[in-house]
Design an enzyme around this catalytic site. Structure first.
Site, PDB file in Angstrom:
ATOM      1  N   LYS A  26      10.864  10.067  -3.998  1.00 18.76           N
ATOM      2  CA  LYS A  26      10.842   8.880  -4.535  1.00 18.76           C
ATOM      3  C   LYS A  26      12.312   8.651  -4.814  1.00 18.76           C
ATOM      4  CE  LYS A  26       7.898   6.325  -7.105  1.00 18.76           C
ATOM      5  NZ  LYS A  26       7.474   6.110  -7.983  1.00 18.76           N
ATOM      6  N   SER A  54       0.432   5.192  -9.619  1.00 19.13           N
ATOM      7  CA  SER A  54       1.429   5.208  -8.892  1.00 19.13           C
ATOM      8  C   SER A  54       2.032   5.893  -7.666  1.00 19.13           C
ATOM      9  CB  SER A  54       3.186   4.912  -9.890  1.00 19.13           C
ATOM     10  OG  SER A  54       2.586   3.512 -10.625  1.00 19.13           O
ATOM     11  N   SER A 110       3.632   3.214  -6.210  1.00 19.21           N
ATOM     12  CA  SER A 110       4.373   2.730  -6.247  1.00 19.21           C
ATOM     13  C   SER A 110       5.532   4.097  -5.481  1.00 19.21           C
ATOM     14  CB  SER A 110       5.976   2.903  -7.331  1.00 19.21           C
ATOM     15  OG  SER A 110       5.415   4.264  -8.438  1.00 19.21           O
TER      16      SER A 110
END
Length: 537
Positions: free
Chosen positions: A146, A245, A221
């Site tokens: 990410k 997440s 996320s």
């Protein structure tokens, strides 16, 4: 003279009637909540059908991208495939699907191919020996992570306008570990602003779409990461998790995600983390399509802490004691829909059939307090959201930012405004939060040991339409409680539901018993099929 026995009877009767009334009111609330959720889906579904923009990713053209990372590494070692062939296949796949998913936001394709070619030359010349393959289990295998995980010379904005154009100047420790294990970094994937939301959307890169249905949420996320892995654009991904997440996106995109025991995987280079933080909820962990990749990946990420996990210790699944919580009775969570109940029931029934000791259902009253517990422990993470969201250049004015957002626009998403407003709410009582957390942890640890796991629901329903998480923001509680307690959890894909969207469950274990979660995940994959490719192969 009043008979004491009659008084006691009347008192018991009063409390029973009071409890019955509360139960009736709660059931009425659940019915209304269920109808509200259905209405949300009907309205948003109707709007997306009007726009006629729903898409799924394109058909897989190269079978290489369907393989597990472990299988591909083995084929490189046996010289059945070259690293260049594999890296090129995943680069091509990213280019095929990224226009639909908007998963990868910065890349290093040219450099990755150079690294792959060099590995192939070293193998051909004999420079790389058998011992190198043992020490580097992912030699020549591409991976992604990410955008909030530092990767040298790649974007490092956290989805904040103030950081637009910012590049990382170093590799996060977890990225460095995977590179040392032979991994080749392809690029970084999209996130919500500062990672704090259950949908992947920010003003720098826009919104990320679910590969099974572009009108659906990918979670957050680590949403860009789950999306590109599910779309077969990456065999391995490093996710992070402080409130679900990496597990929320793994659930919504139908892949495996493992939240490690806290304080095992190094966290330096995750957003503002320096690696000096102690006793944090945040972890970095593996995200993959196939369960066989979880153990070798976790061995790499754990680094010097790997011995704490005893990952090579055999786990005879049929000897495990399996517990389950069907419903935590959290009033903030939407009612569970039939297909989620069914997949949960099928999971429990499977262990009834194969385990020597029959699974046992549990109920813990304190699970219903997750909203308050997670809020308290987030306040102990040593960060200030109002300052962090401004790139640590001073606290933003919440009221002003909210007014800007809902009038002429601002720098933040609606989710960020929600979080800012939530930061103004009354603080959770510290003594209560600590006592309740300890009580719940102790109660769970009376059941969970070196030979037991807990099956726990992932969500009330599969991936919902974009932005609808704003109307039911606390469904993430099903994931966040395990950050509060710092237990390891594996998110397990369980096939597709009636709308072609992924289903799944969570497998929880006591701290440092990560191998138990993963062993059960492998068993469920074997029985129920695990990951399903979003398009016909």
């Amino acid at each position: 003279m009043v008979n004491p026995t009659e008084n006691e009877s009347e008192e018991r009767r009063y409390h029973r009637q009071k409890e019955d009334i509360c139960n009736i009111l709660f059931e009425m609330f659940l019915v209304l909540r269920f109808c509200f959720d259905l209405l949300i889906d009907k309205i948003f579904g109707f709007c997306y059908k009007l726009d006629k923009i729903t898409k799924i990713v394109t058909k897989v053209s190269n079978p290489i991208v369907l393989e597990s990372a472990t299988t591909l590494a083995r084929k490189i070692q046996k010289r059945e495939l070259t690293s260049e062939e594999i890296v090129q296949a995943f680069i091509d796949r990213i280019k095929e699907v990224n226009t639909i998913t908007n998963s990868i936001v910065d890349e290093r394709f040219e450099e990755a191919l150079k690294e792959a070619k060099q590995i192939d030359l070293d193998i051909a010349s004999g420079t790389i020996l058998e011992v190198d393959f043992r020490e580097k289990p992912f030699l020549g295998i591409p991976f992604t992570t990410k955008e909030s995980v530092a990767c040298k010379d790649l974007a490092f904005t956290f989805g904040l306008k103030k950081r637009k154009g910012r590049k990382a100047t170093f590799d996060a420790d977890c990225v460095e570990l995977l590179k040392k294990a032979g991994g080749i970094l392809l690029g970084v994937s999209n996130i919500p602003q500062l990672n704090l939301w259950q949908e992947t959307h920010n003003p720098v890169y826009g919104i990320t779409n679910n590969p099974y249905d572009s009108s659906r949420n990918v979670g957050g996320s680590s949403g860009g990461e789950s999306s590109i892995i599910a779309a077969c654009g990456s065999p391995l991904g490093i996710g992070t998790d402080i409130g679900g997440s990496l597990r929320i996106p793994s659930f919504m995109c139908g892949i495996f995600g493992h939240k490690t025991t806290c304080n095992v995987v190094p966290i330096k280079g995750l957003t503002f983390r320096t690696g000096l933080e102690k006793d944090t909820m945040v972890v970095a962990g593996p995200m993959v399509k196939y369960a066989e990749d979880l153990i070798p990946f976790l061995k790499v990420l754990a680094g010097t802490n790997v011995e704490k996990l005893h990952l090579d210790k055999p786990v005879p699944v049929q000897k495990l004691k399996v517990y389950y919580v069907t419903n935590p009775k959290d009033p903030f969570i939407s009612p569970f829909r039939d297909e989620m109940k069914l997949i949960f029931k099928r999971t429990v029934n499977h262990f009834k059939e194969i385990c020597d000791i029959k699974p046992e259902g549990l109920h813990f009253e304190d699970l219903k307090y997750t909203t308050k517990l997670w809020k308290y422990w987030m306040s102990q993470e040593g960060s200030n959201f109002k300052n962090d969201i401004n790139d640590r250049q001073g606290e933003v004015n919440v009221i002003w930012e909210a007014l800007k957002h809902f009038t002429f626009g601002g720098d933040y998403t609606t989710a960020t405004i929600f979080n800012l407003i939530n930061s103004l709410m009354k603080k959770v009582d510290e003594k209560w939060a600590i006592e309740t957390t300890n009580t719940l942890k102790e109660a769970l640890l009376t059941k969970l040991d070196e030979n037991s796991v807990l099956i726990y629901p992932s969500a009330p329903f599969p991936a919902s339409y974009h932005h609808t998480a704003l109307l039911r923001p606390y469904n993430f509680n099903l994931f966040a409680i395990w950050n509060v307690l710092k237990f390891p959890v594996t998110q397990v894909p369980m096939g597709l539901g009636k709308e072609g969207l992924p289903l799944g469950i969570q497998v929880v274990a006591a701290p440092y018993q990560d191998r138990l979660c993963i062993a059960v995940a492998k068993e469920l994959e074997r029985q129920f099929g695990g990951y399903v490719v979003p398009v016909p192969v």
